[in-house]
Design an enzyme around this catalytic site. Sequence first.
Site, PDB file in Angstrom:
ATOM      1  N   GLY A   1       0.835  -1.200   0.000  1.00  0.00           N
ATOM      2  CA  GLY A   1       0.000   0.000   0.000  1.00  0.00           C
ATOM      3  C   GLY A   1       0.869   1.248   0.000  1.00  0.00           C
TER       4      GLY A   1
ATOM      5  N   GLY B   1       2.236   4.946   1.812  1.00  0.00           N
ATOM      6  CA  GLY B   1       2.467   5.514   3.134  1.00  0.00           C
ATOM      7  C   GLY B   1       3.778   5.059   3.758  1.00  0.00           C
ATOM      8  N   ASN B   2       3.964   5.583   4.957  1.00  0.00           N
ATOM      9  CA  ASN B   2       5.210   5.453   5.682  1.00  0.00           C
ATOM     10  C   ASN B   2       5.587   3.996   5.981  1.00  0.00           C
ATOM     11  OD1 ASN B   2       7.350   6.644   6.934  1.00  0.00           O
ATOM     12  ND2 ASN B   2       6.258   7.097   8.851  1.00  0.00           N
TER      13      ASN B   2
ATOM     14  N   GLY C   1      -7.405  -0.164  -3.166  1.00  0.00           N
ATOM     15  CA  GLY C   1      -7.182  -1.525  -3.655  1.00  0.00           C
ATOM     16  C   GLY C   1      -6.981  -2.524  -2.541  1.00  0.00           C
TER      17      GLY C   1
ATOM     18  N   GLU D   1      -0.362  -1.851  -7.023  1.00  0.00           N
ATOM     19  CA  GLU D   1      -1.051  -0.724  -7.680  1.00  0.00           C
ATOM     20  C   GLU D   1      -0.118   0.412  -7.989  1.00  0.00           C
ATOM     21  OE1 GLU D   1      -5.084  -0.808  -5.130  1.00  0.00           O
ATOM     22  OE2 GLU D   1      -3.740   0.847  -4.844  1.00  0.00           O
TER      23      GLU D   1
ATOM     24  N   ILE E   1      -6.750   1.475   9.774  1.00  0.00           N
ATOM     25  CA  ILE E   1      -7.092   2.404  10.846  1.00  0.00           C
ATOM     26  C   ILE E   1      -7.124   1.625  12.167  1.00  0.00           C
ATOM     27  CG2 ILE E   1      -8.950   3.851  11.792  1.00  0.00           C
ATOM     28  CD1 ILE E   1      -8.174   5.272   9.361  1.00  0.00           C
TER      29      ILE E   1
HETATM   30  O1  0RQ Z   1      -4.323  11.292  11.455  1.00  0.00           O
HETATM   31  O2  0RQ Z   1      -3.489  12.849   9.783  1.00  0.00           O
HETATM   32  O3  0RQ Z   1      -4.652  13.672  11.839  1.00  0.00           O
HETATM   33  O4  0RQ Z   1      -2.359  12.661  12.001  1.00  0.00           O
HETATM   34  O5  0RQ Z   1      -5.363   8.605  10.521  1.00  0.00           O
HETATM   35  O6  0RQ Z   1      -2.819   7.723   9.720  1.00  0.00           O
HETATM   36  O7  0RQ Z   1      -0.805   6.785  10.815  1.00  0.00           O
HETATM   37  O8  0RQ Z   1      -0.556   8.599   9.016  1.00  0.00           O
HETATM   38  O9  0RQ Z   1      -1.311   6.227   8.536  1.00  0.00           O
HETATM   39  O10 0RQ Z   1      -0.811   7.262   6.242  1.00  0.00           O
HETATM   40  O11 0RQ Z   1      -0.317   4.831   6.858  1.00  0.00           O
HETATM   41  O12 0RQ Z   1      -2.664   5.669   6.557  1.00  0.00           O
HETATM   42  C1  0RQ Z   1      -5.410   3.220   6.799  1.00  0.00           C
HETATM   43  C2  0RQ Z   1      -5.519   5.651   6.372  1.00  0.00           C
HETATM   44  C3  0RQ Z   1      -3.366   4.584   7.092  1.00  0.00           C
HETATM   45  C4  0RQ Z   1      -4.216   4.152   4.783  1.00  0.00           C
HETATM   46  C5  0RQ Z   1      -4.653   4.399   6.273  1.00  0.00           C
HETATM   47  C6  0RQ Z   1      -5.278   8.682  11.954  1.00  0.00           C
HETATM   48  C7  0RQ Z   1      -3.849   9.099  12.216  1.00  0.00           C
HETATM   49  C8  0RQ Z   1      -3.641  10.113  11.109  1.00  0.00           C
HETATM   50  C9  0RQ Z   1      -3.509   8.673   8.978  1.00  0.00           C
HETATM   51  P1  0RQ Z   1      -3.650  12.737  11.264  1.00  0.00           P
HETATM   52  P2  0RQ Z   1      -1.275   7.409   9.545  1.00  0.00           P
HETATM   53  P3  0RQ Z   1      -1.162   6.035   6.978  1.00  0.00           P
HETATM   54  C10 0RQ Z   1      -3.056   1.072  -1.747  1.00  0.00           C
HETATM   55  C11 0RQ Z   1      -3.957   0.376  -0.739  1.00  0.00           C
HETATM   56  C12 0RQ Z   1      -6.855   2.294   2.723  1.00  0.00           C
HETATM   57  C13 0RQ Z   1      -6.474   2.213   1.269  1.00  0.00           C
HETATM   58  C14 0RQ Z   1      -5.414   1.215   0.976  1.00  0.00           C
HETATM   59  C15 0RQ Z   1      -5.394   3.953   3.856  1.00  0.00           C
HETATM   60  C16 0RQ Z   1      -4.400   9.488   9.940  1.00  0.00           C
HETATM   61  O13 0RQ Z   1      -3.389   3.022   4.741  1.00  0.00           O
HETATM   62  O14 0RQ Z   1      -6.005   4.899   3.407  1.00  0.00           O
HETATM   63  O15 0RQ Z   1      -4.977   0.441   1.813  1.00  0.00           O
HETATM   64  N1  0RQ Z   1      -5.741   2.659   3.580  1.00  0.00           N
HETATM   65  N2  0RQ Z   1      -4.986   1.212  -0.264  1.00  0.00           N
HETATM   66  O16 0RQ Z   1      -3.710   9.634  13.514  1.00  0.00           O
HETATM   67  C17 0RQ Z   1      -8.345   7.411  14.795  1.00  0.00           C
HETATM   68  C18 0RQ Z   1      -7.467   5.260  14.588  1.00  0.00           C
HETATM   69  C19 0RQ Z   1      -6.501   5.780  13.677  1.00  0.00           C
HETATM   70  C20 0RQ Z   1      -6.559   7.143  13.387  1.00  0.00           C
HETATM   71  C21 0RQ Z   1      -4.935   6.223  12.245  1.00  0.00           C
HETATM   72  N3  0RQ Z   1      -7.487   3.967  14.908  1.00  0.00           N
HETATM   73  N4  0RQ Z   1      -8.356   6.107  15.093  1.00  0.00           N
HETATM   74  N5  0RQ Z   1      -7.471   7.968  13.946  1.00  0.00           N
HETATM   75  N6  0RQ Z   1      -5.575   7.378  12.512  1.00  0.00           N
HETATM   76  N7  0RQ Z   1      -5.491   5.230  12.966  1.00  0.00           N
HETATM   77  C22 0RQ Z   1      -3.340   2.507  -2.148  1.00  0.00           C
HETATM   78  C23 0RQ Z   1      -4.584   2.718  -2.971  1.00  0.00           C
HETATM   79  O17 0RQ Z   1      -5.495   2.011  -2.892  1.00  0.00           O
HETATM   80  C24 0RQ Z   1      -4.667   3.849  -3.900  1.00  0.00           C
END
Ligand code: 0RQ
Length: 512
Positions: A273, A275-276, A392, A298, A368
Amino acid sequence: MATPALTSRVLNSSLAQRIMSADEAAALIGSGTRIGMSGFTGSGYPKAVPLALARRISDANLRGHKFQVSIYTGASTGPELDGALAMAGGIHLRLPYQSDPETRKRINAGEMDYMDIHLSHVAQYVEYGFLGKMDWALVEVAAVLDDGRLVPSSSIGNNKTWVEQAEKIIIEVNQWQPAALEGMHDIYYGLEPPPNRKPIPLVHPGQRIGSPYLHVPLDKVVGVVLTDSPDRNSPFKPPDEASRRIAGHILEFLGWEAQKGRIPSNLLPLQSGVGNIANAVLCGLEEAPFENLTSYTEVIQDGMIRLLRTGKLVSASATAFSLSPEMLAEVNAEMSSFRERIVLRPQEISNHPEIIRRLGVIAMNGMIEADIYGNVNSTHVMGSRIQNGIGGSGDFARNGYLSIFMAPSTAQGGCISTLVPMVSHVDHTEHDVDVIVSEQGLADLRGLSPRQRAKLIIDRCAHPDYRPALRDYLARADRLAFGRHTPHLLTESLGWHSQYLRSGRMRSGGDN
Ligand code: 0RQ
């Protein structure tokens, strides 16, 4: 007036006569129309016409005329598209994925409708007629050949479907996109709708089964707009400590799987996926003892480029680039060296369940939150506020050989546990999740019953601050639940979330 350098990318004389300004093109688009636009994770989206359309919409709104359009894309785009149109209040319905702050705000304020759809489903949903008639295709390309075939740009997404299905087409030809992209794409033209659908003849991640060009009915093209603008790209953050530890757990686990002979020593095709954390896993692979890797994914991130350069990664298949500005500049300068090893495909193929299952993809995606039984929420904070979308992740998690979900064990400075009694929204059910990883450790859920899974997830993945409360919940649910197969206390299972909404902190320390 277009410069000769710009027009040299439009070799077809008939299309060259349809060159117009972005404002002229935007003036053709009416309110209430559905537009299929290019764009995937900030790559290859149209950059001039959406901005012009946003200006037109703002003007109309100022004059008291409501003007909105529905925007379908590949995935996320950039500020010139999602940002500008959302800011103008110009989007009625958006699908299938977004990650733009203004769009997110409007969706969560209830001002814009949003359909969050598996990325592999979008093209066929449009072809089946489930999503209505497409009025417009607005697609960025790198060049137009003399016979009218199009050289796609840095993403393909749903462009094949948009140009086939839309009544009228506007093409943006972006001079900024490297000419050396020509030959990198593979557009498969063999997918018929059921009952005539045949097997897709793709048996190796790097295989080419289609055409490097987009075929477009020239009579439908009403405008060609010339641009010279960069893709949006997000800066690359060096992996933080939690991401490095998550990556370490995954790489150790994959090493064990290879030792046990459950996967080959060069692993299976990798999907990662964005991200970091995903980048940290790819960085970790640079040092790991795996060679001759492949990917079927993807997006091509920075880490994949580094692996391709060292030769650890033999080939990468995706539908788009998603690079940091620094890496993008380097890749654009040396694009021809990657042309044989990177294949960009339509997202209905990059994310196709049949192919993902056949190749045995190892899927690694962010989440999340997960619950103690292994259900995963990828999309909604506190059950109702959309973050991005499923993207995806479901295509790969449901159909992959191994489905791994990863997140730090806490969010928002420790006030939230990402491991909870019950997820507040379900994207991936316990049946599609093999492995959960946090910086605390990895839980391999394969072959375990719900109660065994719960114990393992709490022991391995939960943060020590939240472990006692999770153990207490599980113990009481095991005594008091209506059934003991998947024990839950329904009056409490979402109590952690409501406590956070009330107090800004989820419960911890067993204070139930
Ligand atoms: O909030 O921006 O206010 O700080 O959510 O979280 O830790 O920066 O994580 O950038 O890795 O994203 C699932 C969103 C993770 C991503 C998700 C808050 C957290 C932060 C972002 P702030 P992080 P990441 C290939 C596959 C679905 C699509 C996918 C995603 C913000 O991986 O969109 O997988 N996945 N596609 O603080 C409340 C919780 C939280 C929370 C995180 N439990 N409760 N807030 N946050 N966990 C790509 C494509 O398909 C195109």
